[in-house]
Design an enzyme around this catalytic site. Sequence first.
Site, PDB file in Angstrom:
ATOM      1  N   CYS A   2      -8.326   8.795  -3.491  1.00  0.00           N
ATOM      2  CA  CYS A   2      -8.293  10.242  -3.246  1.00  0.00           C
ATOM      3  C   CYS A   2      -9.619  10.840  -3.695  1.00  0.00           C
ATOM      4  O   CYS A   2     -10.172  10.459  -4.719  1.00  0.00           O
ATOM      5  CB  CYS A   2      -7.174  10.965  -3.970  1.00  0.00           C
ATOM      6  SG  CYS A   2      -5.540  10.430  -3.497  1.00  0.00           S
ATOM      7  N   ARG A  27     -12.896   7.101  -0.457  1.00  0.00           N
ATOM      8  CA  ARG A  27     -11.862   7.071  -1.496  1.00  0.00           C
ATOM      9  C   ARG A  27     -10.451   7.143  -0.912  1.00  0.00           C
ATOM     10  O   ARG A  27      -9.462   7.006  -1.643  1.00  0.00           O
ATOM     11  CB  ARG A  27     -12.056   8.237  -2.474  1.00  0.00           C
ATOM     12  CG  ARG A  27     -13.418   8.245  -3.136  1.00  0.00           C
ATOM     13  CD  ARG A  27     -13.525   9.407  -4.091  1.00  0.00           C
ATOM     14  NE  ARG A  27     -12.621   9.271  -5.199  1.00  0.00           N
ATOM     15  CZ  ARG A  27     -12.875   8.592  -6.303  1.00  0.00           C
ATOM     16  NH1 ARG A  27     -14.022   7.991  -6.447  1.00  0.00           N
ATOM     17  NH2 ARG A  27     -11.982   8.513  -7.265  1.00  0.00           N
ATOM     18  N   TRP A  74      -5.418   9.061  -0.356  1.00  0.00           N
ATOM     19  CA  TRP A  74      -4.977   7.675  -0.193  1.00  0.00           C
ATOM     20  C   TRP A  74      -3.576   7.662  -0.789  1.00  0.00           C
ATOM     21  O   TRP A  74      -3.407   7.799  -2.003  1.00  0.00           O
ATOM     22  CB  TRP A  74      -5.908   6.722  -0.939  1.00  0.00           C
ATOM     23  CG  TRP A  74      -5.579   5.271  -0.682  1.00  0.00           C
ATOM     24  CD1 TRP A  74      -6.029   4.506   0.340  1.00  0.00           C
ATOM     25  CD2 TRP A  74      -4.732   4.429  -1.474  1.00  0.00           C
ATOM     26  NE1 TRP A  74      -5.525   3.236   0.240  1.00  0.00           N
ATOM     27  CE2 TRP A  74      -4.723   3.158  -0.855  1.00  0.00           C
ATOM     28  CE3 TRP A  74      -3.977   4.614  -2.634  1.00  0.00           C
ATOM     29  CZ2 TRP A  74      -3.990   2.081  -1.365  1.00  0.00           C
ATOM     30  CZ3 TRP A  74      -3.237   3.536  -3.128  1.00  0.00           C
ATOM     31  CH2 TRP A  74      -3.261   2.290  -2.492  1.00  0.00           C
ATOM     32  N   ASN A 100      -6.168  13.782  -7.987  1.00  0.00           N
ATOM     33  CA  ASN A 100      -6.486  12.364  -7.800  1.00  0.00           C
ATOM     34  C   ASN A 100      -5.941  11.643  -9.029  1.00  0.00           C
ATOM     35  O   ASN A 100      -6.285  12.008 -10.148  1.00  0.00           O
ATOM     36  CB  ASN A 100      -8.014  12.215  -7.675  1.00  0.00           C
ATOM     37  CG  ASN A 100      -8.500  10.786  -7.856  1.00  0.00           C
ATOM     38  OD1 ASN A 100      -9.587  10.564  -8.355  1.00  0.00           O
ATOM     39  ND2 ASN A 100      -7.695   9.828  -7.476  1.00  0.00           N
ATOM     40  N   GLY A 101      -5.073  10.652  -8.805  1.00  0.00           N
ATOM     41  CA  GLY A 101      -4.480   9.949  -9.946  1.00  0.00           C
ATOM     42  C   GLY A 101      -2.992   9.767  -9.703  1.00  0.00           C
ATOM     43  O   GLY A 101      -2.511   9.944  -8.585  1.00  0.00           O
ATOM     44  N   GLU A 488     -14.616 -14.817  -0.455  1.00  0.00           N
ATOM     45  CA  GLU A 488     -15.205 -13.537  -0.097  1.00  0.00           C
ATOM     46  C   GLU A 488     -15.316 -13.395   1.431  1.00  0.00           C
ATOM     47  O   GLU A 488     -15.048 -12.327   1.984  1.00  0.00           O
ATOM     48  CB  GLU A 488     -16.572 -13.392  -0.796  1.00  0.00           C
ATOM     49  CG  GLU A 488     -17.357 -12.152  -0.469  1.00  0.00           C
ATOM     50  CD  GLU A 488     -16.652 -10.828  -0.749  1.00  0.00           C
ATOM     51  OE1 GLU A 488     -15.596 -10.814  -1.405  1.00  0.00           O
ATOM     52  OE2 GLU A 488     -17.153  -9.800  -0.270  1.00  0.00           O
ATOM     53  N   LYS A 492     -13.468 -10.462   3.573  1.00  0.00           N
ATOM     54  CA  LYS A 492     -14.179  -9.559   4.488  1.00  0.00           C
ATOM     55  C   LYS A 492     -13.462  -9.501   5.826  1.00  0.00           C
ATOM     56  O   LYS A 492     -13.246  -8.438   6.377  1.00  0.00           O
ATOM     57  CB  LYS A 492     -15.627  -9.995   4.723  1.00  0.00           C
ATOM     58  CG  LYS A 492     -16.613  -9.789   3.596  1.00  0.00           C
ATOM     59  CD  LYS A 492     -17.007  -8.355   3.335  1.00  0.00           C
ATOM     60  CE  LYS A 492     -16.076  -7.659   2.414  1.00  0.00           C
ATOM     61  NZ  LYS A 492     -16.082  -7.831   1.034  1.00  0.00           N
ATOM     62  N   GLU A 495     -10.012  -7.720   5.548  1.00  0.00           N
ATOM     63  CA  GLU A 495     -10.148  -6.285   5.242  1.00  0.00           C
ATOM     64  C   GLU A 495     -10.459  -5.445   6.477  1.00  0.00           C
ATOM     65  O   GLU A 495      -9.879  -4.386   6.665  1.00  0.00           O
ATOM     66  CB  GLU A 495     -11.314  -6.070   4.254  1.00  0.00           C
ATOM     67  CG  GLU A 495     -10.977  -6.267   2.806  1.00  0.00           C
ATOM     68  CD  GLU A 495     -12.187  -6.031   1.908  1.00  0.00           C
ATOM     69  OE1 GLU A 495     -12.012  -5.422   0.856  1.00  0.00           O
ATOM     70  OE2 GLU A 495     -13.310  -6.449   2.261  1.00  0.00           O
ATOM     71  N   HIS A 511      -3.686 -30.048   0.632  1.00  0.00           N
ATOM     72  CA  HIS A 511      -2.449 -29.810  -0.135  1.00  0.00           C
ATOM     73  C   HIS A 511      -1.669 -28.624   0.417  1.00  0.00           C
ATOM     74  O   HIS A 511      -0.884 -28.017  -0.295  1.00  0.00           O
ATOM     75  CB  HIS A 511      -2.796 -29.578  -1.601  1.00  0.00           C
ATOM     76  CG  HIS A 511      -3.487 -30.758  -2.226  1.00  0.00           C
ATOM     77  ND1 HIS A 511      -2.864 -31.961  -2.393  1.00  0.00           N
ATOM     78  CD2 HIS A 511      -4.752 -30.914  -2.662  1.00  0.00           C
ATOM     79  CE1 HIS A 511      -3.731 -32.821  -2.942  1.00  0.00           C
ATOM     80  NE2 HIS A 511      -4.885 -32.202  -3.106  1.00  0.00           N
ATOM     81  N   LYS A 610     -12.075   2.550  -1.130  1.00  0.00           N
ATOM     82  CA  LYS A 610     -13.154   1.844  -1.813  1.00  0.00           C
ATOM     83  C   LYS A 610     -13.007   1.883  -3.325  1.00  0.00           C
ATOM     84  O   LYS A 610     -13.299   0.931  -4.020  1.00  0.00           O
ATOM     85  CB  LYS A 610     -14.494   2.461  -1.403  1.00  0.00           C
ATOM     86  CG  LYS A 610     -15.653   1.687  -1.969  1.00  0.00           C
ATOM     87  CD  LYS A 610     -16.864   1.809  -1.117  1.00  0.00           C
ATOM     88  CE  LYS A 610     -17.920   0.823  -1.537  1.00  0.00           C
ATOM     89  NZ  LYS A 610     -17.543  -0.562  -1.190  1.00  0.00           N
TER      90      LYS A 610
HETATM   91  C1  G6P Z   1     -11.246  -2.014  -3.635  1.00  0.00           C
HETATM   92  C2  G6P Z   1     -12.355  -2.123  -2.606  1.00  0.00           C
HETATM   93  C3  G6P Z   1     -13.023  -3.477  -2.733  1.00  0.00           C
HETATM   94  C4  G6P Z   1     -13.519  -3.697  -4.154  1.00  0.00           C
HETATM   95  C5  G6P Z   1     -12.402  -3.524  -5.181  1.00  0.00           C
HETATM   96  C6  G6P Z   1     -12.939  -3.485  -6.596  1.00  0.00           C
HETATM   97  O1  G6P Z   1     -10.205  -2.864  -3.299  1.00  0.00           O
HETATM   98  O2  G6P Z   1     -11.847  -1.939  -1.305  1.00  0.00           O
HETATM   99  O3  G6P Z   1     -14.118  -3.537  -1.835  1.00  0.00           O
HETATM  100  O4  G6P Z   1     -14.056  -4.970  -4.271  1.00  0.00           O
HETATM  101  O5  G6P Z   1     -11.727  -2.287  -4.960  1.00  0.00           O
HETATM  102  O6  G6P Z   1     -13.746  -2.368  -6.723  1.00  0.00           O
HETATM  103  P1  G6P Z   1     -14.895  -2.209  -7.790  1.00  0.00           P
HETATM  104  O7  G6P Z   1     -15.448  -0.827  -7.529  1.00  0.00           O
HETATM  105  O8  G6P Z   1     -14.249  -2.316  -9.128  1.00  0.00           O
HETATM  106  O9  G6P Z   1     -15.892  -3.262  -7.557  1.00  0.00           O
END
Ligand code: G6P
Length: 615
Positions: A2, A27, A74, A100-101, A488, A492, A495, A511, A610
């Site tokens: 948010c 956010r 969000w 926000n929270g 990773e 990606k 996501e 396995h 994010k």
């Molecule tokens: C969210 C984002 C990710 C990020 C993660 C941790 O899930 O979508 O891209 O890696 O948070 O965020 P940070 O700001 O702690 O790296």
Amino acid sequence: MCGIVAYLGHKQAYPILINGLKRLEYRGYDSAGVALMQENGISLYKCRGKVSELEDYCSDKNTTSTMGIAHTRWATHGEPNDQNAHPHLSEDGKLALIHNGIVENYLVLKQELISRGYKFKSNTDTEVLVHLIQDIYKSEQVTELAEAVRLALLNVVGTYAIAILSADNPDELIVAKKGSPLLIGIGKDDYFVASDGAPIVEYTKRVVYLEDEEVAVLNLNKKLEIKNINSEAKKRAYVQKLELNLEQLEKGGFEHYMLKEIFEQPKAISDSMRGRVNTKKDVVSLGGIIEYEEKMLNAKRFIIAACGTSWHAGLCGEYLFENLVRVPVEVEYASEFRYRNPIINEDDVLIAISQSGETADTIAAVELAKSKGATVIGICNVVGSTLSRLTHAGSYTHAGPEIGVASTKAFTAQVTVLALMALCLARKKGKLSLSKYHQIINDLENIPEKITEILKLNDSIKEIAKYCADKRNAIYLGRGINYPVALEGALKLKEISYIHAEGYPAAEMKHGPIALVDEEMPVIVIATEQETYEKVVSNIQEVIARKGKIISIVSEGDTQVKKMSDFCIEIPRTEELLTPLVASVPLQLLAYHVALLRGCDVDKPRNLAKSVSVE
Ligand code: G6P
């Protein structure tokens, strides 16, 4: 999670709020709203969808006002719809609030308010707050709204960054925070409020970071007034300079932020290293941790705590630290670490990694480690974030603002800083010969150039993406330090393209995941020159025997794996421990192009945000 923006001054508030919300959409972007102070009271406009949809909705509305609050959501409590969008109004329509929270005890508070006759229009935890404030303001004969806000917040278990408009106090904006970020921008004759500096930077660079459990009253006719939740007044607000440029927040000619950020990696990595490596003096010096270097040198164990992509960087850190510094490392999901009563000793060093510096679970892990007497070091991208203020010491990644929800340049910058930290400690502990040190440093300095080479493969990676775009699943394999790269790469893809993808250590495939392999399964293998290269070759054979399709990332000049692959991406050779810095780049591009071909919103993937500032 948010985003909140507020304005109080003499300019038109609406365009400032809308532009601010667009900058905070990373956010959350499932609904948005704005409340404006107008002659006849508070006007509220809100709807489901992105900020652009709110803009369309408001296009025929009267938005004239010099004071307002706005929110991009969000969803946590209640689905994304018009009713659950913020701001929320008090029953008499005289208070409007954005939040926000999470109000964790909202159900108890809600029951109490319902028993007193309050009616709720939404399913949010936030609406509880606005009714509670109104209730206290009226029933307890409190004369000042700020006091009612303070008393209401005393009842809240959870986190908040809030801003409140009151029709009875049209010159005043009240803000408060605990556990969620909030900063106040101080203009010439106006105030700005936002979850981060992005909505504010073009108006002022003078900001006050509100501390946890502080309530501030913004009034154009008075000095900024800040009190803590126990009603103790703060003598003077600490005004800081906002470290942010407007250009950094633009797309700079790229179609998406994500693509821009992928292409910014050579610069981001150079910036992460700048001033820290001095080849002549044979040292790496990380200014931010100097005071705690002794603690790090004497650490019996490193615990790395992080979430998401930052956790993957942490796994790379484990390989770097254990190989170079020769001290045990444990990499923890911050969310699990905090709740499993972990054993933390005073001679442990916890390294918290976070792009945003606001991830709730990572912050909680830091607080826990500090409370047990451990030294806490941060690796963080956002200057002035909660994490950077909470840790004993730390190193910024200096990657510049990352706006695309899927993290790219922050990841490679985090790995760069981890490599620098490992090199610094390894040399000082006498664990690394000068010649090996020089070789790694030299390779590290050449990484930006190598990434520039890889970025030239963009068009050929687009072709590979065409093959993947209609697939339903994908497997990513890697060994050693390329295992986190596989994780990773898979993250990606899922996501932003919503294709189900699994990252696995290559040898573990037999396995379980091998059961999934058939002619429809793309298997992306990181098979660069490394100690376990031959083993990876065998793993590839196993996939081919089951008719899986191989997309390989190999070192330039490789012939063996290339011959076995359906598609092959050749990348420049580098020191094995630094491979994540190069091998992750083609995987980012692959995910980007697949998502684009599938028509996905690359920068704002569904259901994600994010900055995850809730548990
Ligand atoms: C969210 C984002 C990710 C990020 C993660 C941790 O899930 O979508 O891209 O890696 O948070 O965020 P940070 O700001 O702690 O790296």
